[in-house]
Design an enzyme around this catalytic site. Structure first.
Site, PDB file in Angstrom:
ATOM      1  CG  LEU A  46      -2.100  -0.963   1.215  1.00  0.00           C
ATOM      2  CD1 LEU A  46      -2.817  -0.926   2.560  1.00  0.00           C
ATOM      3  CD2 LEU A  46      -3.063  -0.640   0.083  1.00  0.00           C
ATOM      4  N   GLY A  47       1.996   1.209   0.649  1.00  0.00           N
ATOM      5  CA  GLY A  47       2.837   2.393   0.712  1.00  0.00           C
ATOM      6  C   GLY A  47       4.098   2.140   1.503  1.00  0.00           C
ATOM      7  N   GLY A  49       7.381   4.381   3.670  1.00  0.00           N
ATOM      8  CA  GLY A  49       7.904   5.649   4.177  1.00  0.00           C
ATOM      9  C   GLY A  49       9.175   5.429   4.960  1.00  0.00           C
ATOM     10  N   GLY A  50       9.619   6.485   5.636  1.00  0.00           N
ATOM     11  CA  GLY A  50      10.864   6.404   6.384  1.00  0.00           C
ATOM     12  C   GLY A  50      10.791   5.437   7.553  1.00  0.00           C
ATOM     13  CG  ASP A 163       4.826  11.288  12.243  1.00  0.00           C
ATOM     14  OD1 ASP A 163       5.220  12.422  11.891  1.00  0.00           O
ATOM     15  OD2 ASP A 163       4.939  10.285  11.534  1.00  0.00           O
TER      16      ASP A 163
END
Length: 254
Positions: A46-47, A49-50, A163
């Site tokens: 799905l995705g 990131g860091g 966050d």
């Protein structure tokens, strides 16, 4: 935009010095998409990131779609860090609010590998929404009021998200927002154990986050991030726009 969440120690980051090399978190090596996590069959990625990678998967036992987040390799480097991560995931699993993505399960992989299973919210995130549409002030308020209420609910449980940002707000097909990704969340009573840690997404960090003053973090840290989100949604730009982390932190602090 520096939209990826990061967690580093303040001793590794000199805010007053030129550190443009910190403009992005260290890239993780490309790995093949796993096929399963225990009883969960992976459908697709799905995705990424860091902080890690999120997969869409099907729960074989309950016949439902879920989202599985896996921290990037090397992020958790000791049994103590793994246990801390799992403890905070279990606390997040206790949150029950219509505007918070539910945590269903946690699991282990090998020595330091873990994963968290979330409710799957079909739709798009707020960042994608405001990049493609110009929202009216009333539309922005309708989206952010439930998020503010959900953040307050988490604060009453002594949990600070730290966050909050548009890409962590999922908007479902009916237009209802949901806070996702409590991966950097911290309990107020455990803050002293993370002294000097700078964690979050630079553009949305509060001054106490930018200074690494973890012992000062509380619900107001998330309120600051909500203010930055409100500014971006209304004006279409960030209040802080430095070229790298150092310039962004300087603008936030001064």
């Amino acid at each position: 935009e520096k939209e990826s969440g990061v967690a580093v120690n303040a001793t590794d980051l000199t805010v007053g010095a030129a550190r443009s090399d910190l403009s992005e978190p260290e890239a993780a090596p490309i790995e093949a998409t796993p096929t399963r996590f225990g009883r969960y069959e992976v459908t697709r990625e799905l995705g990424k990131g860091g902080y890690g990678t999120v997969y869409l998967a099907r729960d074989d036992e309950l016949s439902r779609l879920v989202a599985i987040k896996v921290p990037r390799r090397g992020l958790l480097r000791s049994p103590q860090q793994v246990e801390s991560f799992l403890t905070e995931a279990r606390i997040a699993a206790g949150l029950r609010h219509p505007a918070i993505v539910a945590v269903y399960d946690v699991g282990r992989m090998g020595d330091y590998g873990v994963f968290v299973v979330f409710e799957y919210v079909e739709g798009r995130n707020l960042s994608e929404l405001i990049e493609t549409e110009r929202l009216s002030p009333s539309q922005v308020a309708a989206l952010l009021i439930p998020i503010a209420e959900a953040a307050h609910y988490a604060h009453c449980a002594n949990l600070v998200h730290r966050d909050l940002k548009p890409s962590n707000i999922l908007v479902d097909a009916d237009g209802h927002p949901h806070i996702s990704d409590f991966g950097l969340a911290i309990r107020e009573e455990l803050q002293d154990l993370r002294t000097g840690e700078i964690a979050g997404t630079p553009l949305y960090m509060s001054p106490e986050q930018a200074r690494g003053e973890t012992h000062r973090l509380d619900g107001r840290t998330d309120v600051w991030a909500l203010g930055v989100m409100l500014y971006r949604c209304l004006l279409g730009r960030q209040p802080f726009s430095g070229r790298d982390y150092t310039e962004i932190f300087d603008e936030i602090l001064h």
